[in-house]
Write a protein that holds these residues in place. Structure first.
Motif, PDB file in Angstrom:
ATOM      1  N   THR A  40      -6.188 -40.417 -81.585  1.00 56.71           N
ATOM      2  CA  THR A  40      -6.704 -40.895 -80.296  1.00 56.71           C
ATOM      3  C   THR A  40      -5.944 -42.131 -79.849  1.00 56.71           C
ATOM      4  OG1 THR A  40      -8.878 -39.930 -80.696  1.00 56.71           O
ATOM      5  CG2 THR A  40      -8.763 -41.745 -79.102  1.00 56.71           C
ATOM      6  N   CYS A  41      -5.569 -42.970 -80.785  1.00 57.57           N
ATOM      7  CA  CYS A  41      -4.758 -44.148 -80.456  1.00 57.57           C
ATOM      8  C   CYS A  41      -3.386 -43.726 -79.914  1.00 57.57           C
ATOM      9  CB  CYS A  41      -4.598 -45.045 -81.678  1.00 57.57           C
ATOM     10  SG  CYS A  41      -6.135 -45.858 -82.178  1.00 57.57           S
ATOM     11  N   VAL A  42      -2.792 -42.698 -80.516  1.00 56.88           N
ATOM     12  CA  VAL A  42      -1.508 -42.190 -80.035  1.00 56.88           C
ATOM     13  C   VAL A  42      -1.668 -41.659 -78.610  1.00 56.88           C
ATOM     14  CG1 VAL A  42       0.308 -40.472 -80.368  1.00 56.88           C
ATOM     15  CG2 VAL A  42      -0.647 -41.653 -82.342  1.00 56.88           C
ATOM     16  N   ILE A  43      -2.729 -40.902 -78.375  1.00 59.40           N
ATOM     17  CA  ILE A  43      -2.971 -40.334 -77.044  1.00 59.40           C
ATOM     18  C   ILE A  43      -3.190 -41.446 -76.020  1.00 59.40           C
ATOM     19  CG2 ILE A  43      -4.588 -38.959 -75.669  1.00 59.40           C
ATOM     20  CD1 ILE A  43      -5.012 -37.299 -78.317  1.00 59.40           C
ATOM     21  N   ALA A  44      -3.976 -42.455 -76.386  1.00 53.65           N
ATOM     22  CA  ALA A  44      -4.226 -43.569 -75.465  1.00 53.65           C
ATOM     23  C   ALA A  44      -2.933 -44.304 -75.136  1.00 53.65           C
ATOM     24  CB  ALA A  44      -5.255 -44.530 -76.067  1.00 53.65           C
ATOM     25  N   ALA A  45      -2.118 -44.567 -76.154  1.00 51.04           N
ATOM     26  CA  ALA A  45      -0.831 -45.246 -75.926  1.00 51.04           C
ATOM     27  C   ALA A  45       0.062 -44.390 -75.039  1.00 51.04           C
ATOM     28  CB  ALA A  45      -0.151 -45.548 -77.260  1.00 51.04           C
ATOM     29  N   LYS A  46       0.093 -43.094 -75.303  1.00 54.85           N
ATOM     30  CA  LYS A  46       0.919 -42.176 -74.506  1.00 54.85           C
ATOM     31  C   LYS A  46       0.453 -42.148 -73.059  1.00 54.85           C
ATOM     32  CE  LYS A  46       0.185 -37.874 -74.665  1.00 54.85           C
ATOM     33  NZ  LYS A  46       0.028 -36.467 -74.482  1.00 54.85           N
ATOM     34  N   ASP A  47      -0.867 -42.091 -72.845  1.00 57.10           N
ATOM     35  CA  ASP A  47      -1.394 -42.053 -71.482  1.00 57.10           C
ATOM     36  C   ASP A  47      -1.038 -43.321 -70.706  1.00 57.10           C
ATOM     37  OD1 ASP A  47      -2.417 -39.536 -71.957  1.00 57.10           O
ATOM     38  OD2 ASP A  47      -4.494 -40.214 -72.176  1.00 57.10           O
ATOM     39  N   VAL A  48      -1.150 -44.470 -71.348  1.00 55.33           N
ATOM     40  CA  VAL A  48      -0.765 -45.720 -70.681  1.00 55.33           C
ATOM     41  C   VAL A  48       0.733 -45.731 -70.414  1.00 55.33           C
ATOM     42  CG1 VAL A  48      -0.603 -48.233 -70.956  1.00 55.33           C
ATOM     43  CG2 VAL A  48      -2.720 -47.054 -71.568  1.00 55.33           C
ATOM     44  N   TRP A  49       1.505 -45.310 -71.392  1.00 50.95           N
ATOM     45  CA  TRP A  49       2.964 -45.298 -71.243  1.00 50.95           C
ATOM     46  C   TRP A  49       3.376 -44.413 -70.075  1.00 50.95           C
ATOM     47  CZ3 TRP A  49       6.925 -41.603 -72.030  1.00 50.95           C
ATOM     48  CH2 TRP A  49       8.213 -42.134 -72.161  1.00 50.95           C
ATOM     49  N   ILE A  50       2.739 -43.250 -69.941  1.00 53.18           N
ATOM     50  CA  ILE A  50       3.084 -42.298 -68.886  1.00 53.18           C
ATOM     51  C   ILE A  50       2.679 -42.815 -67.510  1.00 53.18           C
ATOM     52  CG2 ILE A  50       2.478 -40.019 -67.930  1.00 53.18           C
ATOM     53  CD1 ILE A  50       2.318 -39.050 -70.846  1.00 53.18           C
ATOM     54  N   THR A  51       1.521 -43.437 -67.420  1.00 50.47           N
ATOM     55  CA  THR A  51       0.977 -43.811 -66.110  1.00 50.47           C
ATOM     56  C   THR A  51       1.366 -45.202 -65.641  1.00 50.47           C
ATOM     57  OG1 THR A  51      -1.093 -44.539 -67.118  1.00 50.47           O
ATOM     58  CG2 THR A  51      -0.981 -42.240 -66.363  1.00 50.47           C
ATOM     59  N   THR A  52       2.157 -45.923 -66.407  1.00 53.54           N
ATOM     60  CA  THR A  52       2.582 -47.257 -65.994  1.00 53.54           C
ATOM     61  C   THR A  52       4.094 -47.282 -65.840  1.00 53.54           C
ATOM     62  OG1 THR A  52       2.844 -48.069 -68.264  1.00 53.54           O
ATOM     63  CG2 THR A  52       0.655 -48.314 -67.258  1.00 53.54           C
ATOM     64  N   ASP A  53       4.591 -48.452 -65.571  1.00 49.66           N
ATOM     65  CA  ASP A  53       6.041 -48.598 -65.401  1.00 49.66           C
ATOM     66  C   ASP A  53       6.767 -48.701 -66.741  1.00 49.66           C
ATOM     67  OD1 ASP A  53       5.342 -51.100 -66.322  1.00 49.66           O
ATOM     68  OD2 ASP A  53       6.085 -52.175 -64.573  1.00 49.66           O
ATOM     69  N   ARG A  54       6.038 -48.502 -67.820  1.00 50.94           N
ATOM     70  CA  ARG A  54       6.589 -48.570 -69.172  1.00 50.94           C
ATOM     71  C   ARG A  54       7.203 -49.933 -69.472  1.00 50.94           C
ATOM     72  NH1 ARG A  54       7.361 -44.302 -66.815  1.00 50.94           N
ATOM     73  NH2 ARG A  54       9.570 -44.357 -66.418  1.00 50.94           N
ATOM     74  N   GLY A  55       6.547 -50.978 -68.936  1.00 49.87           N
ATOM     75  CA  GLY A  55       6.999 -52.340 -69.192  1.00 49.87           C
ATOM     76  C   GLY A  55       6.826 -52.739 -70.650  1.00 49.87           C
ATOM     77  N   ARG A  56       5.880 -52.105 -71.314  1.00 49.97           N
ATOM     78  CA  ARG A  56       5.706 -52.318 -72.755  1.00 49.97           C
ATOM     79  C   ARG A  56       6.187 -51.069 -73.466  1.00 49.97           C
ATOM     80  NH1 ARG A  56      -0.459 -53.553 -73.127  1.00 49.97           N
ATOM     81  NH2 ARG A  56      -0.413 -52.225 -71.304  1.00 49.97           N
ATOM     82  N   SER A  57       6.794 -51.266 -74.606  1.00 53.04           N
ATOM     83  CA  SER A  57       7.307 -50.120 -75.358  1.00 53.04           C
ATOM     84  C   SER A  57       6.151 -49.265 -75.860  1.00 53.04           C
ATOM     85  CB  SER A  57       8.144 -50.603 -76.547  1.00 53.04           C
ATOM     86  OG  SER A  57       7.302 -51.177 -77.532  1.00 53.04           O
ATOM     87  N   PHE A  58       6.460 -48.008 -76.109  1.00 50.93           N
ATOM     88  CA  PHE A  58       5.446 -47.107 -76.652  1.00 50.93           C
ATOM     89  C   PHE A  58       4.939 -47.631 -77.998  1.00 50.93           C
ATOM     90  CE2 PHE A  58       3.987 -43.438 -79.059  1.00 50.93           C
ATOM     91  CZ  PHE A  58       3.052 -42.924 -78.179  1.00 50.93           C
ATOM     92  N   GLY A  59       5.850 -48.143 -78.821  1.00 52.27           N
ATOM     93  CA  GLY A  59       5.451 -48.689 -80.121  1.00 52.27           C
ATOM     94  C   GLY A  59       4.473 -49.838 -79.990  1.00 52.27           C
ATOM     95  N   ARG A  60       4.710 -50.703 -79.029  1.00 55.99           N
ATOM     96  CA  ARG A  60       3.789 -51.834 -78.833  1.00 55.99           C
ATOM     97  C   ARG A  60       2.426 -51.338 -78.346  1.00 55.99           C
ATOM     98  NH1 ARG A  60       4.563 -57.565 -75.717  1.00 55.99           N
ATOM     99  NH2 ARG A  60       2.368 -58.111 -75.861  1.00 55.99           N
ATOM    100  N   LEU A  61       2.444 -50.381 -77.417  1.00 59.41           N
ATOM    101  CA  LEU A  61       1.176 -49.817 -76.949  1.00 59.41           C
ATOM    102  C   LEU A  61       0.404 -49.171 -78.099  1.00 59.41           C
ATOM    103  CD1 LEU A  61       2.422 -48.205 -73.632  1.00 59.41           C
ATOM    104  CD2 LEU A  61       0.827 -50.129 -73.825  1.00 59.41           C
ATOM    105  N   LEU A  62       1.123 -48.483 -78.973  1.00 62.33           N
ATOM    106  CA  LEU A  62       0.467 -47.856 -80.120  1.00 62.33           C
ATOM    107  C   LEU A  62      -0.087 -48.918 -81.068  1.00 62.33           C
ATOM    108  CD1 LEU A  62      -0.378 -45.385 -81.699  1.00 62.33           C
ATOM    109  CD2 LEU A  62       1.934 -45.277 -82.657  1.00 62.33           C
ATOM    110  N   ASP A  63       0.675 -49.981 -81.294  1.00 63.28           N
ATOM    111  CA  ASP A  63       0.178 -51.076 -82.134  1.00 63.28           C
ATOM    112  C   ASP A  63      -1.107 -51.670 -81.549  1.00 63.28           C
ATOM    113  OD1 ASP A  63       2.243 -50.828 -83.980  1.00 63.28           O
ATOM    114  OD2 ASP A  63       3.467 -52.388 -83.034  1.00 63.28           O
ATOM    115  N   GLU A  64      -1.116 -51.857 -80.231  1.00 58.73           N
ATOM    116  CA  GLU A  64      -2.302 -52.416 -79.575  1.00 58.73           C
ATOM    117  C   GLU A  64      -3.494 -51.468 -79.706  1.00 58.73           C
ATOM    118  OE1 GLU A  64      -1.250 -53.375 -75.526  1.00 58.73           O
ATOM    119  OE2 GLU A  64       0.360 -54.725 -76.177  1.00 58.73           O
ATOM    120  N   ALA A  65      -3.251 -50.183 -79.498  1.00 58.19           N
ATOM    121  CA  ALA A  65      -4.336 -49.206 -79.603  1.00 58.19           C
ATOM    122  C   ALA A  65      -4.880 -49.142 -81.027  1.00 58.19           C
ATOM    123  CB  ALA A  65      -3.848 -47.823 -79.155  1.00 58.19           C
TER     124      ALA A  65
END
Length: 183
Positions: A151-176
């Motif tokens: 679910t954390c991977v999915i949440a990070a992916k959804d944010v990554w897809i719907t934003t300007d990808r200003g944060r790396s996918f890895g960072r989003l996953l770490d945050e999730a």
């Protein structure tokens, strides 16, 4: 051949659209027969979502290779580096984004994605079960842990897809994953 065909198909889907691309288009672009196509895939959906089968194998190998004394949650996060590398690879990122948007916008593909993710969860749960001391199959914790991590991977992916990808996918996953601290 299967990987090359899947990548070619994803390129065509990204350019032409999923609905507009036929199996005949795929076999023509690949220079193969329909029979050869169906030797590797059962449908266009299978081509589109087959990555989850490959990821399941890669994640299982990566998780199995982690140190046994490492906390399971950390091992899962490190195993997910194979997903992070995919989304952060400059040559794959645009294709990945296009494919994820196609899946997100197509109800049948979204449903298929969830079914495949559920299988990935089951595969990871079995490894987690072993890492936690061979818990009984009636113990829900391994499935919950694997599900929460995915679910954390999915949440990070959804944010990554719907934003300007200003944060790396890895960072989003770490945050999730940092938002959840399993016991």
């Amino acid at each position: 051949m299967q990987t090359e065909l899947a990548m070619l198909a994803q390129d065509l889907f990204a350019v032409r659209g999923y609905e507009q691309t036929t199996i005949d288009d795929l076999v023509s672009a690949a220079g193969i027969s329909r029979r050869t196509f169906f030797r590797y895939f059962t449908s266009k959906e299978d081509v589109m979502l087959g990555k989850y089968d490959a990821w399941s194998q890669m994640l299982a190998q990566a998780l199995g290779a982690r140190p046994v004394d490492e906390p399971v949650w950390e091992s899962l996060r490190r195993a997910f580096d194979v997903v992070v590398e995919h989304f952060e690879d400059e040559t794959l990122a645009e294709r990945a984004l296009a494919i994820e948007k196609i899946i997100h916008d197509n109800p049948a593909l979204s449903a298929g994605e969830l079914a495949r993710i559920s299988r990935v969860q089951g595969d990871l749960a079995e490894i987690v079960r072993m890492r936690l001391g061979r818990l009984a199959v009636t113990d829900p914790r391994p499935t919950v842990i694997a599900g929460a991590a995915l679910t954390c991977v999915i949440a990070a992916k959804d944010v990554w897809i719907t934003t300007d990808r200003g944060r790396s996918f890895g960072r989003l996953l770490d945050e999730a994953m940092g938002a959840i601290k399993p016991v």
